[in-house]
Design a protein around this motif. Structure first.
Motif, PDB file in Angstrom:
ATOM      1  N   ALA A  59       3.172  10.364   8.225  1.00 14.97           N
ATOM      2  CA  ALA A  59       3.031  10.050   9.646  1.00 14.97           C
ATOM      3  C   ALA A  59       3.883  11.004  10.468  1.00 14.97           C
ATOM      4  N   GLU A  60       3.283  11.577  11.477  1.00 18.82           N
ATOM      5  CA  GLU A  60       3.993  12.481  12.383  1.00 18.82           C
ATOM      6  C   GLU A  60       4.428  11.730  13.635  1.00 18.82           C
ATOM      7  N   ASN A  61       5.693  11.876  14.008  1.00 18.85           N
ATOM      8  CA  ASN A  61       6.279  11.243  15.203  1.00 18.85           C
ATOM      9  C   ASN A  61       6.379   9.725  15.066  1.00 18.85           C
ATOM     10  N   LEU A  62       6.454   9.220  13.864  1.00 23.04           N
ATOM     11  CA  LEU A  62       6.525   7.779  13.666  1.00 23.04           C
ATOM     12  C   LEU A  62       7.900   7.228  14.040  1.00 23.04           C
ATOM     13  N   LEU A  63       8.955   7.833  13.537  1.00 19.38           N
ATOM     14  CA  LEU A  63      10.313   7.367  13.794  1.00 19.38           C
ATOM     15  C   LEU A  63      11.037   8.227  14.814  1.00 19.38           C
ATOM     16  N   LEU A  64      10.849   9.554  14.678  1.00 19.86           N
ATOM     17  CA  LEU A  64      11.482  10.497  15.601  1.00 19.86           C
ATOM     18  C   LEU A  64      10.458  11.545  16.013  1.00 19.86           C
ATOM     19  N   ALA A  65      10.616  12.096  17.218  1.00 16.16           N
ATOM     20  CA  ALA A  65       9.700  13.128  17.694  1.00 16.16           C
ATOM     21  C   ALA A  65       9.770  14.365  16.805  1.00 16.16           C
ATOM     22  N   ASP A  66       8.629  14.972  16.574  1.00 16.77           N
ATOM     23  CA  ASP A  66       8.526  16.210  15.788  1.00 16.77           C
ATOM     24  C   ASP A  66       9.088  16.041  14.379  1.00 16.77           C
ATOM     25  N   THR A  67       8.930  14.843  13.826  1.00 13.71           N
ATOM     26  CA  THR A  67       9.416  14.540  12.480  1.00 13.71           C
ATOM     27  C   THR A  67       8.293  13.929  11.654  1.00 13.71           C
ATOM     28  N   LYS A  68       8.195  14.345  10.393  1.00 13.92           N
ATOM     29  CA  LYS A  68       7.212  13.780   9.479  1.00 13.92           C
ATOM     30  C   LYS A  68       7.882  12.768   8.559  1.00 13.92           C
ATOM     31  N   THR A  69       7.270  11.613   8.448  1.00 12.51           N
ATOM     32  CA  THR A  69       7.763  10.528   7.600  1.00 12.51           C
ATOM     33  C   THR A  69       6.736  10.249   6.511  1.00 12.51           C
ATOM     34  N   SER A  70       7.196  10.034   5.294  1.00 10.93           N
ATOM     35  CA  SER A  70       6.288   9.670   4.205  1.00 10.93           C
ATOM     36  C   SER A  70       6.574   8.246   3.745  1.00 10.93           C
ATOM     37  N   VAL A  71       5.528   7.537   3.389  1.00  7.70           N
ATOM     38  CA  VAL A  71       5.652   6.180   2.856  1.00  7.70           C
ATOM     39  C   VAL A  71       4.783   6.079   1.608  1.00  7.70           C
ATOM     40  N   MET A  72       5.221   5.229   0.682  1.00  8.48           N
ATOM     41  CA  MET A  72       4.507   5.091  -0.578  1.00  8.48           C
ATOM     42  C   MET A  72       4.577   3.654  -1.056  1.00  8.48           C
ATOM     43  N   MET A  73       3.507   3.222  -1.705  1.00  3.11           N
ATOM     44  CA  MET A  73       3.453   1.891  -2.299  1.00  3.11           C
ATOM     45  C   MET A  73       2.722   1.980  -3.634  1.00  3.11           C
ATOM     46  N   ILE A  74       3.281   1.357  -4.668  1.00  2.00           N
ATOM     47  CA  ILE A  74       2.622   1.246  -5.973  1.00  2.00           C
ATOM     48  C   ILE A  74       2.715  -0.209  -6.407  1.00  2.00           C
ATOM     49  N   GLU A  75       1.593  -0.817  -6.725  1.00  5.02           N
ATOM     50  CA  GLU A  75       1.588  -2.221  -7.150  1.00  5.02           C
ATOM     51  C   GLU A  75       0.830  -2.371  -8.466  1.00  5.02           C
ATOM     52  N   ALA A  76       1.454  -3.050  -9.417  1.00  3.50           N
ATOM     53  CA  ALA A  76       0.811  -3.375 -10.684  1.00  3.50           C
ATOM     54  C   ALA A  76       0.744  -4.888 -10.820  1.00  3.50           C
ATOM     55  N   SER A  77      -0.367  -5.383 -11.318  1.00  2.00           N
ATOM     56  CA  SER A  77      -0.513  -6.823 -11.519  1.00  2.00           C
ATOM     57  C   SER A  77      -1.248  -7.090 -12.820  1.00  2.00           C
ATOM     58  N   TYR A  78      -0.968  -8.260 -13.372  1.00  2.00           N
ATOM     59  CA  TYR A  78      -1.634  -8.653 -14.613  1.00  2.00           C
ATOM     60  C   TYR A  78      -1.915 -10.148 -14.574  1.00  2.00           C
ATOM     61  N   GLY A  79      -3.167 -10.508 -14.839  1.00  2.00           N
ATOM     62  CA  GLY A  79      -3.550 -11.909 -14.898  1.00  2.00           C
ATOM     63  C   GLY A  79      -3.169 -12.509 -16.239  1.00  2.00           C
ATOM     64  N   ILE A  80      -2.112 -13.309 -16.254  1.00  2.00           N
ATOM     65  CA  ILE A  80      -1.623 -13.892 -17.507  1.00  2.00           C
ATOM     66  C   ILE A  80      -2.603 -14.940 -18.020  1.00  2.00           C
ATOM     67  N   ILE A  81      -2.921 -15.891 -17.160  1.00  2.00           N
ATOM     68  CA  ILE A  81      -3.964 -16.873 -17.408  1.00  2.00           C
ATOM     69  C   ILE A  81      -4.660 -17.116 -16.066  1.00  2.00           C
ATOM     70  N   THR A  82      -5.750 -17.858 -16.097  1.00  2.00           N
ATOM     71  CA  THR A  82      -6.427 -18.181 -14.846  1.00  2.00           C
ATOM     72  C   THR A  82      -5.474 -18.930 -13.920  1.00  2.00           C
ATOM     73  N   GLY A  83      -5.291 -18.404 -12.723  1.00  2.00           N
ATOM     74  CA  GLY A  83      -4.417 -19.042 -11.755  1.00  2.00           C
ATOM     75  C   GLY A  83      -2.984 -18.558 -11.776  1.00  2.00           C
ATOM     76  N   LEU A  84      -2.635 -17.607 -12.638  1.00  2.00           N
ATOM     77  CA  LEU A  84      -1.266 -17.101 -12.711  1.00  2.00           C
ATOM     78  C   LEU A  84      -1.273 -15.599 -12.935  1.00  2.00           C
ATOM     79  N   ASP A  85      -0.775 -14.844 -11.926  1.00  2.00           N
ATOM     80  CA  ASP A  85      -0.683 -13.392 -12.002  1.00  2.00           C
ATOM     81  C   ASP A  85       0.770 -12.951 -11.860  1.00  2.00           C
ATOM     82  N   ALA A  86       1.163 -11.975 -12.656  1.00  2.00           N
ATOM     83  CA  ALA A  86       2.462 -11.319 -12.485  1.00  2.00           C
ATOM     84  C   ALA A  86       2.257 -10.069 -11.640  1.00  2.00           C
ATOM     85  N   VAL A  87       3.135  -9.851 -10.643  1.00  2.00           N
ATOM     86  CA  VAL A  87       2.969  -8.738  -9.710  1.00  2.00           C
ATOM     87  C   VAL A  87       4.298  -8.004  -9.548  1.00  2.00           C
ATOM     88  N   ILE A  88       4.251  -6.676  -9.636  1.00  2.00           N
ATOM     89  CA  ILE A  88       5.410  -5.823  -9.398  1.00  2.00           C
ATOM     90  C   ILE A  88       4.996  -4.744  -8.401  1.00  2.00           C
TER      91      ILE A  88
END
Length: 367
Positions: free
Chosen positions: A279-308
């Motif tokens: 993102a350009e100019n998101l936090l400060l003028a003339d500045t580029k900011t990067s953001v990242m997200m990684i999500e892993a999930s696993y369905g252990i049984i029906t109705g129960l998922d582990a998420v990181i």
């Protein structure tokens, strides 16, 4: 960092205000699109009958058979309703304080004017936030025109708005010198028009033009907001793939340009999602900011998922040692139809280390 000392405050917004977006990993796992479970083509708000029945009969650990208790989201053949209510328990390690909070209470409606045209409305009576728009599937291959007040279709629309790829730490913490994420905080909507195009099951593209609720009213022709997104999906056997990109140019109130890519992979009960944006100019003028997200999930049984999930923001990509990151570790437990419990631990990463982690237990009731 100091902003984690206030984590119990901004967690009020964690999934709180507009947190009923579709979970992207569900679409990746099933090889579906958002429209397969929601009246809104880009996901979120009221669920279609397919989405409602899937949530009632497939998603939860235990569901009530129709022969024992008949349920339906229908008021009539062409009117459907829905709701979401969330509350939570919070604990801040640094503040050594706990709290209970009401987060959101939203009601939805869908009025089918015909097989091709729907009018959708949402009102959050806790936070006094609303959306309302019409969707007309009158273009080839059920492609559509949307007009009204809505959240633009950008990136992976995660249902946690404290992810840096969404609203991040939001405005509660600006005075503390802390970081936020992209512009899509829980209060962000735009009044405008969106066009969506489908090519069979593998391609979905959308583009919108509008005026957001952040800046003062202005002529659309003079200074509009643009958002575009493209998504490619493919499923073969038990493997599903997702690949896409987004672009946005908005004034909030200064002009912010954002672009990035996202991807997803699922195999059986495992899914992996990732998004990276600049993102350009998101936090400060003339500045580029990067953001990242990684999500892993696993369905252990029906109705129960582990998420990181791993979140990271770099306020200025030209500087070093100014990054902030965290791990979010938890479960999504759906013991019964329309009931969800989310315990979650947030581990902040900094050097030197500080005792500033947090815990949240969220309760979600929906229909």
């Amino acid at each position: 960092m100091k902003y984690i000392s206030f984590v119990f405050s901004f967690l009020i917004l964690f999934l709180s205000v507009d947190s009923i977006d579709a979970l992207p990993r569900f679409a990746v796992k099933l090889g579906d699109r958002c429209i397969d479970c929601h009246y809104n083509p880009s996901g979120g708000i009221i669920r279609s009958e397919n989405g409602w029945h899937w949530g009632k009969n497939v998603l939860s650990m235990v569901s009530t058979p129709d022969k024992d208790f008949i349920m339906s989201p229908r008021i009539s053949d062409n009117i459907h309703i829905g709701l979401d209510f969330r509350s939570q328990y919070l604990y801040s390690q640094e503040k050594k304080r706990t709290d209970f909070q009401n987060m959101s209470g939203s009601i939805y409606s869908n009025f089918a004017l015909s097989k091709e045209i729907n009018v959708i409305a949402k009102y959050d009576f806790v936070n006094r936030i609303w959306e309302g728009y019409g969707v007309a599937h009158i273009l080839p291959n059920k492609s559509y025109i949307k007009a009204g007040a809505f959240v633009p279709n950008y990136g992976l629309r995660m249902d946690d708005h404290t992810a840096y790829t969404r609203g991040g730490d939001f405005g509660l913490l600006f005075s503390q010198g802390t970081y936020r994420g992209l512009i899509y905080n829980p209060f962000y909507t735009e009044a405008g028009v969106e066009l969506g195009f489908y090519a069979d099951k593998f391609l979905y593209a959308s583009a919108s033009i509008g005026s957001n609720n952040v800046s003062p009213a202005r002529p659309l022709s003079k200074d509009p907001t643009f958002t575009s997104r493209i998504e490619l999906t493919h499923k073969f056997s038990s493997v599903a793939l997702l690949l896409g990109g987004s672009y946005s140019s908005a004034k909030v109130p200064d002009k912010v340009d954002m672009f990035g890519g996202f991807t997803g992979f699922s195999f059986d009960e495992f899914s992996l999602l990732a998004e990276y944006d600049i993102a350009e100019n998101l936090l400060l003028a003339d500045t580029k900011t990067s953001v990242m997200m990684i999500e892993a999930s696993y369905g252990i049984i029906t109705g129960l998922d582990a998420v990181i999930r791993y979140d990271r923001i770099d306020p200025n990509i030209n500087l070093s040692s100014d990054e902030s990151s965290r791990f979010v570790i938890g479960f999504e437990f759906q013991p019964y139809s329309f009931i969800e419990i989310r315990p979650q631990y947030r581990l902040q990463i900094e050097n030197p280390s500080v005792d500033n982690d947090s815990f949240v237990m969220q309760f979600h009731f929906w229909y």
